[in-house]
Design a protein around this motif. Sequence first.
Motif, PDB file in Angstrom:
ATOM      1  N   LEU A  31     -18.165   4.681   0.819  1.00 12.10           N
ATOM      2  CA  LEU A  31     -17.055   4.273  -0.033  1.00 12.10           C
ATOM      3  C   LEU A  31     -15.736   4.334   0.727  1.00 12.10           C
ATOM      4  N   LEU A  32     -15.525   5.400   1.463  1.00 11.05           N
ATOM      5  CA  LEU A  32     -14.304   5.525   2.254  1.00 11.05           C
ATOM      6  C   LEU A  32     -14.211   4.432   3.311  1.00 11.05           C
ATOM      7  N   ALA A  33     -15.310   4.169   4.009  1.00 11.39           N
ATOM      8  CA  ALA A  33     -15.312   3.113   5.028  1.00 11.39           C
ATOM      9  C   ALA A  33     -15.023   1.751   4.400  1.00 11.39           C
ATOM     10  N   THR A  34     -15.575   1.493   3.225  1.00 12.42           N
ATOM     11  CA  THR A  34     -15.323   0.224   2.539  1.00 12.42           C
ATOM     12  C   THR A  34     -13.865   0.102   2.124  1.00 12.42           C
ATOM     13  N   LEU A  35     -13.287   1.170   1.591  1.00 12.08           N
ATOM     14  CA  LEU A  35     -11.880   1.129   1.186  1.00 12.08           C
ATOM     15  C   LEU A  35     -10.963   0.934   2.384  1.00 12.08           C
ATOM     16  N   VAL A  36     -11.248   1.596   3.492  1.00 14.70           N
ATOM     17  CA  VAL A  36     -10.437   1.427   4.696  1.00 14.70           C
ATOM     18  C   VAL A  36     -10.556   0.001   5.217  1.00 14.70           C
ATOM     19  N   PHE A  37     -11.757  -0.565   5.204  1.00  9.02           N
ATOM     20  CA  PHE A  37     -11.942  -1.934   5.671  1.00  9.02           C
ATOM     21  C   PHE A  37     -11.137  -2.913   4.826  1.00  9.02           C
ATOM     22  N   PHE A  38     -11.210  -2.790   3.500  1.00  9.91           N
ATOM     23  CA  PHE A  38     -10.465  -3.713   2.659  1.00  9.91           C
ATOM     24  C   PHE A  38      -8.969  -3.470   2.744  1.00  9.91           C
ATOM     25  N   TRP A  39      -8.548  -2.231   2.986  1.00  6.44           N
ATOM     26  CA  TRP A  39      -7.125  -1.981   3.218  1.00  6.44           C
ATOM     27  C   TRP A  39      -6.677  -2.718   4.470  1.00  6.44           C
ATOM     28  N   TRP A  40      -7.478  -2.631   5.531  1.00  2.00           N
ATOM     29  CA  TRP A  40      -7.128  -3.317   6.775  1.00  2.00           C
ATOM     30  C   TRP A  40      -7.163  -4.830   6.591  1.00  2.00           C
ATOM     31  N   LEU A  41      -8.142  -5.314   5.841  1.00  2.00           N
ATOM     32  CA  LEU A  41      -8.330  -6.747   5.697  1.00  2.00           C
ATOM     33  C   LEU A  41      -7.277  -7.387   4.793  1.00  2.00           C
ATOM     34  N   LEU A  42      -6.924  -6.736   3.692  1.00  2.00           N
ATOM     35  CA  LEU A  42      -6.092  -7.377   2.684  1.00  2.00           C
ATOM     36  C   LEU A  42      -4.654  -6.866   2.625  1.00  2.00           C
ATOM     37  N   ILE A  43      -4.432  -5.612   2.911  1.00  2.00           N
ATOM     38  CA  ILE A  43      -3.115  -5.024   2.673  1.00  2.00           C
ATOM     39  C   ILE A  43      -2.318  -4.853   3.955  1.00  2.00           C
ATOM     40  N   TYR A  44      -2.960  -4.404   5.016  1.00  2.00           N
ATOM     41  CA  TYR A  44      -2.264  -4.142   6.270  1.00  2.00           C
ATOM     42  C   TYR A  44      -1.724  -5.448   6.839  1.00  2.00           C
ATOM     43  N   ASP A  45      -0.478  -5.462   7.277  1.00  2.00           N
ATOM     44  CA  ASP A  45       0.192  -6.693   7.696  1.00  2.00           C
ATOM     45  C   ASP A  45      -0.507  -7.422   8.840  1.00  2.00           C
ATOM     46  N   HIS A  46      -1.013  -6.699   9.793  1.00  2.00           N
ATOM     47  CA  HIS A  46      -1.563  -7.347  10.983  1.00  2.00           C
ATOM     48  C   HIS A  46      -3.081  -7.324  11.009  1.00  2.00           C
ATOM     49  N   GLY A  47      -3.718  -7.111   9.887  1.00  2.00           N
ATOM     50  CA  GLY A  47      -5.176  -7.057   9.848  1.00  2.00           C
ATOM     51  C   GLY A  47      -5.809  -8.413  10.081  1.00  2.00           C
ATOM     52  N   VAL A  48      -5.318  -9.442   9.392  1.00  2.00           N
ATOM     53  CA  VAL A  48      -5.849 -10.782   9.536  1.00  2.00           C
ATOM     54  C   VAL A  48      -4.678 -11.714   9.815  1.00  2.00           C
ATOM     55  N   ALA A  49      -4.793 -12.442  10.910  1.00  2.00           N
ATOM     56  CA  ALA A  49      -3.730 -13.387  11.273  1.00  2.00           C
ATOM     57  C   ALA A  49      -4.186 -14.804  10.919  1.00  2.00           C
ATOM     58  N   SER A  50      -3.376 -15.525  10.145  1.00  2.00           N
ATOM     59  CA  SER A  50      -3.753 -16.869   9.758  1.00  2.00           C
ATOM     60  C   SER A  50      -3.547 -17.856  10.898  1.00  2.00           C
ATOM     61  N   THR A  51      -2.573 -17.573  11.769  1.00  2.00           N
ATOM     62  CA  THR A  51      -2.336 -18.425  12.940  1.00  2.00           C
ATOM     63  C   THR A  51      -2.381 -17.556  14.201  1.00  2.00           C
TER      64      THR A  51
END
Length: 53
Positions: A31-51
């Motif tokens: 559960l913790l690993a899943t929450l950290v992953f989604f925090w990185w993926l959706l909330i953290y500014d530099h987790g996913v770069a569109s360009t």
Amino acid sequence: METRQQPIDESTHNEDLAETSWGPWLFRLVLLATLVFFWWLLIYDHGVASTHA
């Protein structure tokens, strides 16, 4: 059809429960690993770069 229920022997019953005590900890870890992953993926500014510039 009637089945007879055997009484639970407390000494062996407690040993069986002690062997599976890692289950709740595994759940919490996943559960913790899943929450950290989604925090990185959706909330953290530099987790996913569109360009990639």
